[in-house]
Design a protein around this motif. Structure first.
Motif, PDB file in Angstrom:
ATOM      1  N   UNK A   1       0.825  -1.208   0.000  1.00 51.79           N
ATOM      2  CA  UNK A   1       0.000   0.000   0.000  1.00 51.79           C
ATOM      3  C   UNK A   1       0.860   1.260   0.000  1.00 51.79           C
ATOM      4  N   UNK A   2       2.150   1.097  -0.322  1.00 47.31           N
ATOM      5  CA  UNK A   2       3.060   2.247  -0.312  1.00 47.31           C
ATOM      6  C   UNK A   2       2.563   3.381  -1.205  1.00 47.31           C
ATOM      7  N   UNK A   3       2.030   3.000  -2.344  1.00 44.84           N
ATOM      8  CA  UNK A   3       1.616   3.989  -3.322  1.00 44.84           C
ATOM      9  C   UNK A   3       0.558   4.926  -2.727  1.00 44.84           C
ATOM     10  N   UNK A   4      -0.483   4.327  -2.155  1.00 47.86           N
ATOM     11  CA  UNK A   4      -1.569   5.136  -1.587  1.00 47.86           C
ATOM     12  C   UNK A   4      -1.077   5.968  -0.414  1.00 47.86           C
ATOM     13  N   UNK A   5      -0.232   5.330   0.415  1.00 51.08           N
ATOM     14  CA  UNK A   5       0.299   6.043   1.580  1.00 51.08           C
ATOM     15  C   UNK A   5       1.077   7.276   1.134  1.00 51.08           C
ATOM     16  N   UNK A   6       1.888   7.103   0.076  1.00 56.23           N
ATOM     17  CA  UNK A   6       2.671   8.212  -0.448  1.00 56.23           C
ATOM     18  C   UNK A   6       1.801   9.371  -0.870  1.00 56.23           C
ATOM     19  N   UNK A   7       0.745   9.029  -1.599  1.00 57.85           N
ATOM     20  CA  UNK A   7      -0.180  10.064  -2.065  1.00 57.85           C
ATOM     21  C   UNK A   7      -0.731  10.851  -0.887  1.00 57.85           C
ATOM     22  N   UNK A   8      -1.101  10.089   0.167  1.00 62.21           N
ATOM     23  CA  UNK A   8      -1.695  10.734   1.340  1.00 62.21           C
ATOM     24  C   UNK A   8      -0.686  11.660   1.997  1.00 62.21           C
ATOM     25  N   UNK A   9       0.563  11.182   2.094  1.00 65.82           N
ATOM     26  CA  UNK A   9       1.603  11.977   2.746  1.00 65.82           C
ATOM     27  C   UNK A   9       1.870  13.263   1.970  1.00 65.82           C
ATOM     28  N   UNK A  10       1.881  13.145   0.645  1.00 68.60           N
ATOM     29  CA  UNK A  10       2.108  14.334  -0.171  1.00 68.60           C
ATOM     30  C   UNK A  10       0.999  15.352   0.088  1.00 68.60           C
TER      31      UNK A  10
END
Lengths: 174, 274
Positions: free
Chosen positions: B62-71
């Motif tokens: 789920x790294x991809x989604x987490x990254x989006x959220x962090x951005x």
């Protein structure tokens, strides 16, 4: 294999399977399958009910300790389930089927009998456990529905486990 | 004497049953003392290690989604920071006075296990007493929504009771618009809805009102978002039972914050002295 070793292995295996696999299955939010009572199902029919009860209590307590919920809930439930086991065996399994062999277990009975026997035992276990967990009679209909559906799913998983191990045991005999 | 033995022997299963059930009941009702033992902490520690490995695998996917959220979160924080920097240059004295002592601080944590399918749902977090986590600290999601409270800690892990629990712990909540407060409970039916109780029937509630935490419990700071009013049920008696739609999807939780209210113990001792 020595019976003591065999059931001890089942004990450890089922407790770990329950905690690390089945406690993490959350496909519908209010369902929780409990498969560890498979051990209570497969203890020999002629084992003394006091011994069954002690094993069941130990099994429940282990699940309690590992899962970290309300300590004692599974222990209380399993003890009661062990008591019900006698009645369920008498009600569902024909005498001829379990008295023919001296060490008969649920692994050797007919499939149809096994499903009825397993479902009744699972249902009585879930019934007590779910009511103990909430300790109230609010939303009784919903709780009963939850008990029923969870029992069906647990029974399905228990049948799958039996299928898996029936095959391997047969293969090892031949 | 012999007859007593015969009696015991005859009813040994029932006697054993009664004894075992009594032991279980004692355990059930003394649960809180067990949770504090060294053994319970050890079991939690071992489980923590195993679940952290498992969560690591899950998190990778789920790294991809987490990254989006962090951005997105970063962007928002940058914007907020800009506002403060600009304000600082104009009224720096005022800001210093207000902020001369922080009332609470956050610690970050990751959820390594979270259940939503039980009647009492718990989460296990990967920070514990060594990092300064103590029971009765609030847990909020990375987007700043209330989700639970720490109940137990081991050196490196802690477990928190989720807002989705039936009667285990009642949180307090209030209607942001009017300030009316009540208790938050869960009826166990939907994981997206909790119930706000103890709001008087003549009070002013509208569907869509925001429900937030209040400071009374000392667990959360004021105005942490819980959800919005979805349905107002009129029940017998003098209170409403209000369905609150949770703003946080309880199944999608990974990074969370733990709130440490600094003066909690001080306030608590004052309350106890009264």
């Amino acid at each position: 294999m020595n019976d003591f070793v065999k059931y001890s292995l089942w004990f450890v295996f089922l407790v770990l399977l329950q905690e690390f696999v089945f406690n993490n299955i959350q496909f519908i939010h209010f369902l929780s399958p409990y498969i560890y009572i498979f051990l209570i199902l497969i203890l020999p029919f002629n084992m003394h009910s006091s011994l069954v009860m002690l094993i069941a209590f130990g099994l429940g307590l282990s699940v309690d300790v590992i899962s970290g919920g309300i300590l004692g809930a599974h222990a209380a439930t399993c003890t009661a389930t062990a008591l019900f086991r006698n009645f369920i065996i008498k009600a569902t399994i024909p005498r001829a089927e379990y008295e023919s062999i001296s060490t008969s277990t649920a692994m050797q009975i007919k499939w149809r009998t096994f499903v009825v026997y397993a479902f009744l035992l699972v249902f009585s276990h879930h019934f007590i456990l779910f009511l103990l967990e909430i300790l109230s009679f609010e939303n009784v209909i919903f709780t009963l529905l939850r008990i029923l559906i969870s029992s069906i799913i647990s029974t399905v998983f228990i049948i799958l486990i039996k299928l898996l191990f029936n095959r391997t045991t047969k293969r090892s005999i031949t | 004497m012999a007859s007593i033995f015969r009696f015991l022997l005859r009813y040994r299963t029932i006697i054993l049953f009664v004894i075992l059930e009594s032991v279980s009941c004692v355990l059930i009702f003394n649960n809180s003392s067990y949770q504090k033992t060294q053994f319970a902490a050890y079991i939690d520690h071992v489980k923590g290690i195993i679940y952290e490995k498992y969560a690591g695998i899950k998190q990778y996917f789920s790294l991809h989604d987490e990254n989006k959220k962090l951005v997105a979160e970063n962007l928002e924080l940058h914007n907020k920071l800009n506002q403060y920097i600009n304000r600082d240059t104009i009224h720096s004295g005022v800001v210093m006075n207000i902020l001369n002592r922080p009332a609470y601080s956050y610690k970050t944590a990751r959820i390594i296990r979270n259940s939503t399918n039980k009647q009492q749902n718990f989460m296990i977090l990967n920070t514990g007493s060594k990092q300064g986590v103590r029971p009765e600290m609030g847990v909020i999601s990375s987007d700043g929504k209330m989700i639970g409270m720490i109940v137990k800690t081991s050196p490196n892990y802690s477990s928190a009771v989720s807002i989705l629990n039936m009667g285990f712990i009642k949180f307090s909540g209030k209607l942001k618009r009017t300030g009316n407060y009540g208790t938050i409970s869960w009826n166990g039916i939907s994981i997206n809805t909790v119930q706000l109780n103890d709001i008087m029937q003549q009070s002013d509630v509208v569907i869509g009102d925001t429900v937030t935490t209040n400071q009374h419990s000392g667990v959360f700071p004021e105005n942490i978002l819980i959800g919005t009013v979805e349905k107002i049920n009129i029940k017998d008696g003098i209170f409403y039972e209000i369905d609150v739609k949770l703003s946080q999807d309880m199944k999608l939780l990974q990074n969370v914050y733990i709130v440490d209210i600094h003066d909690k113990d001080e306030i608590k001792t004052l309350l106890e002295d009264e």
